[in-house]
Design a protein around this motif. Structure first.
Motif, mmCIF file in Angstrom:
data_model
loop_
_atom_site.group_PDB
_atom_site.id
_atom_site.type_symbol
_atom_site.label_atom_id
_atom_site.label_comp_id
_atom_site.label_asym_id
_atom_site.label_seq_id
_atom_site.Cartn_x
_atom_site.Cartn_y
_atom_site.Cartn_z
ATOM 1 N N ILE A 198 0.804 -1.235 0.000
ATOM 2 C CA ILE A 198 0.000 0.000 0.000
ATOM 3 C C ILE A 198 0.835 1.283 0.000
ATOM 4 O O ILE A 198 0.517 2.174 -0.811
ATOM 5 N N PRO A 199 1.851 1.546 0.779
ATOM 6 C CA PRO A 199 2.283 0.811 1.962
ATOM 7 C C PRO A 199 1.695 1.463 3.229
ATOM 8 O O PRO A 199 1.442 2.660 3.258
ATOM 9 N N GLY A 203 -5.898 -6.364 -2.584
ATOM 10 C CA GLY A 203 -5.736 -7.590 -1.797
ATOM 11 C C GLY A 203 -6.672 -7.650 -0.608
ATOM 12 O O GLY A 203 -7.248 -8.703 -0.306
ATOM 13 N N PHE A 204 -6.836 -6.520 0.088
ATOM 14 C CA PHE A 204 -7.767 -6.493 1.221
ATOM 15 C C PHE A 204 -9.189 -6.796 0.765
ATOM 16 O O PHE A 204 -9.923 -7.537 1.437
ATOM 17 N N VAL A 246 -7.288 2.028 3.494
ATOM 18 C CA VAL A 246 -7.345 1.083 4.619
ATOM 19 C C VAL A 246 -8.476 1.469 5.565
ATOM 20 O O VAL A 246 -9.227 0.611 6.040
ATOM 21 N N LEU A 247 -8.595 2.767 5.841
ATOM 22 C CA LEU A 247 -9.664 3.238 6.739
ATOM 23 C C LEU A 247 -11.033 2.860 6.189
ATOM 24 O O LEU A 247 -11.883 2.327 6.919
ATOM 25 N N GLY A 248 -11.273 3.125 4.919
ATOM 26 C CA GLY A 248 -12.566 2.796 4.327
ATOM 27 C C GLY A 248 -12.839 1.311 4.287
ATOM 28 O O GLY A 248 -13.987 0.869 4.446
ATOM 29 N N GLY A 262 -16.145 3.657 -0.979
ATOM 30 C CA GLY A 262 -15.288 4.841 -0.966
ATOM 31 C C GLY A 262 -13.816 4.477 -1.038
ATOM 32 O O GLY A 262 -13.017 5.199 -1.635
ATOM 33 N N ALA A 263 -13.439 3.350 -0.423
ATOM 34 C CA ALA A 263 -12.053 2.898 -0.486
ATOM 35 C C ALA A 263 -11.654 2.600 -1.922
ATOM 36 O O ALA A 263 -10.539 2.925 -2.355
#
Length: 517
Positions: A236-237, A271-272, A328-330, A353-354
């Motif tokens: 991402i990082p 990936g997430f 990451v937050l979204g 949104g992410a």
């Protein structure tokens, strides 16, 4: 007879469209080198441009033939590869991978155009490296077999390593080795996780979709979660795995920085969405605060670090880390929203949104890296203190850069606003304080971006080299026009992108909320 041939050819193209998009640029890379591109670099440039344009043309049937109402994979191809272990050459696209594939092809075209005159050393190999990168990137996004995904994921490192190590600046060897070690070692645990999941059912099967219904204990999910986390966090990082990125960006050529910012960083977010959330949802729910905390550190701390930078490329690199913190937050805020407000609509908006943030960041950050790369090529310096008053000599570039800076800040009407707004609006349903901390990026990004713009483009010209500079023209202007159209279009009318991903994101959303315990 001719009609039958055309029909057969059209059917073949439709049935193997994804393979064509993967292997056509690789074939183009071979041709760029084979046409004696070292002695006649213009041939290599035209081969790369034609290959990029043909790839872009192939996107038309891919986009028009895609049904956004289906969450299942489309344009599927499946051929046995390693039959003993049921590893297949399996491809497909859904509403998550399709926008990223289109982005990959669009970005590669911009890189080829931007390098038309700026790259003079080993032109054929340069063009070949980025064409191979395009093919590997599309393969990563299109792979529906996890082992094939891993092969493309790792193969992608080779052309990027070469682009930094060969065409980078003074400290390129250190940066390229650091990039390779971080990203390669970070993926080893992911391979172990994929092998475990493939063997879990008793019959080896590595199809990603077959991992989703597997019953996994919390212990299994936690181990798999962290195996995936290391690989995706490096890409991402995320803080504290981010230290390779500023060095890689700083030393990479302009095209390498663009691909890093616009495409490679998106692999972690992808990936997430593709692996972590649907495969180990209970672990994601259990560790959501941990992930949110890491994202907030990236947003705030890295934003403050960006303020202290004296190198333009390092400043934009740290800005990329901060903005990717929103991805990451979204991705993980949905669990807090469900927990505190039970508002599934807002939780879904956070996840979507992410995805929007990944696309919008590609345009604004990629555009700024291209502009800074052009300045560094002209004046042989990236230090902010060596500039000033550039708007007097390069008003066209100054105008484009202002638009890109406003998108980076998140100004309404630009692409940078849409994703961050969706994430912040939905996050309010989960926690006011998380939203408040995340919203500080609006202040920090404005501070470092506008300070950069002021010091580079405003004031008096003190550097004699700047007084003799010429404004952008030709392909450089074409690249910035295309990026400007993309930034404004997505900022004003994001509906086509949202429509494309709705069904697939809805499927991932519901899989993320289903317990496997």
């Amino acid at each position: 007879m001719l009609l039958n041939l055309l029909t057969s050819f059209s059917t073949f193209i439709h049935s193997h469209l994804l393979s064509l998009l993967i292997w056509l640029p690789i074939l183009g890379a071979v041709l760029a080198v084979a046409v004696n591109g070292d002695e006649y670099p213009q041939r290599a440039r035209w081969v790369a441009l034609v290959t990029s344009l043909v790839s872009l043309a192939l996107c038309i049937p891919l986009y028009l033939g895609f049904d956004p109402h289906l969450s299942s994979m489309q344009f599927q191809e499946n051929v046995s590869w390693i039959s003993a272990y049921r590893v297949n050459y399996a491809l497909g696209v859904d509403g998550i991978s399709l926008p990223l594939i289109l982005l990959t092809i669009f970005t590669t075209l911009l890189v080829v155009l931007a390098a038309w005159k700026s790259i003079k050393l080993r032109v054929a190999q340069y063009m070949a490296a980025f064409l191979v990168m395009q093919g590997m990137m599309i393969g990563t996004f299109a792979a529906t077999d996890s082992i094939l995904f891993y092969v493309f994921w790792e193969a992608l490192l080779i052309p990027m390593y070469l682009s930094i190590g060969v065409w980078g600046s003074a400290n390129r060897s250190y940066a390229s080795i650091k990039f390779f070690i971080y990203t390669f070692l970070g993926s080893v645990l992911m391979l172990i996780g994929l092998l475990y999941l493939g063997l879990k059912s008793g019959i080896p099967d590595f199809t990603i979709a077959h991992f989703y219904p597997l019953k996994l204990t919390m212990t299994e999910q936690l181990w798999i979660f962290f195996a995936f986390l290391i690989a995706f966090a490096v890409k991402i990082p995320m803080w504290p795995f981010h230290t390779w990125l500023p060095d890689a960006h700083t030393e990479a050529p302009a095209g390498g920085s663009v691909v890093l910012a616009a495409l490679m960083l998106k692999l972690g977010g992808y990936g997430f969405l593709r692996f972590s959330l649907p495969i180990v949802p209970d672990a994601c729910r259990y560790l959501d605060v941990f992930m949110i905390t890491l994202s907030l550190i990236a947003i705030v701390y890295i934003g403050i670090v960006a303020l202290a930078q004296v190198d333009m490329k390092r400043l934009i690199a740290y800005s990329s880390i901060a903005h990717m913190g929103f991805v990451v937050l979204g991705s993980f805020m949905l669990f807090e929203i469900i927990k505190h407000s039970h508002n599934t609509l807002m939780a879904y908006m956070s996840l979507e949104g992410a995805m929007v943030q990944m696309i919008s960041h590609a345009f604004s950050s990629g555009a700024m890296f291209l502009a800074v790369g052009m300045l560094a090529h002209r004046f042989h310096t990236r230090l902010i203190k060596d500039y000033g008053g550039l708007a007097l000599r390069m008003p066209v570039l100054a105008s484009f850069f202002m638009l890109f800076a406003m998108s980076n800040v998140g100004l309404p009407g630009t692409s940078g606003f849409v994703g961050e707004f969706m994430i912040l609006l939905s996050a309010m349903q989960g926690s006011f304080w998380i939203t408040f901390i995340a919203a500080t990026t609006l202040i920090l990004s404005a501070a470092y971006t506008l300070t950069l713009y002021k010091r580079v483009f405003f004031g008096e010209i003190t550097n004699p080299k700047l007084a003799q500079s010429e404004d952008i023209h030709g392909f450089e202007k074409t690249v910035f026009i295309l990026l400007s159209v993309a930034i404004i279009f997505l900022g004003v009318y994001p509906a086509p992108l949202l429509t494309l991903m709705h069904a697939s994101m809805d499927s991932i959303f519901h899989l993320s909320l289903q317990s496997k315990l």
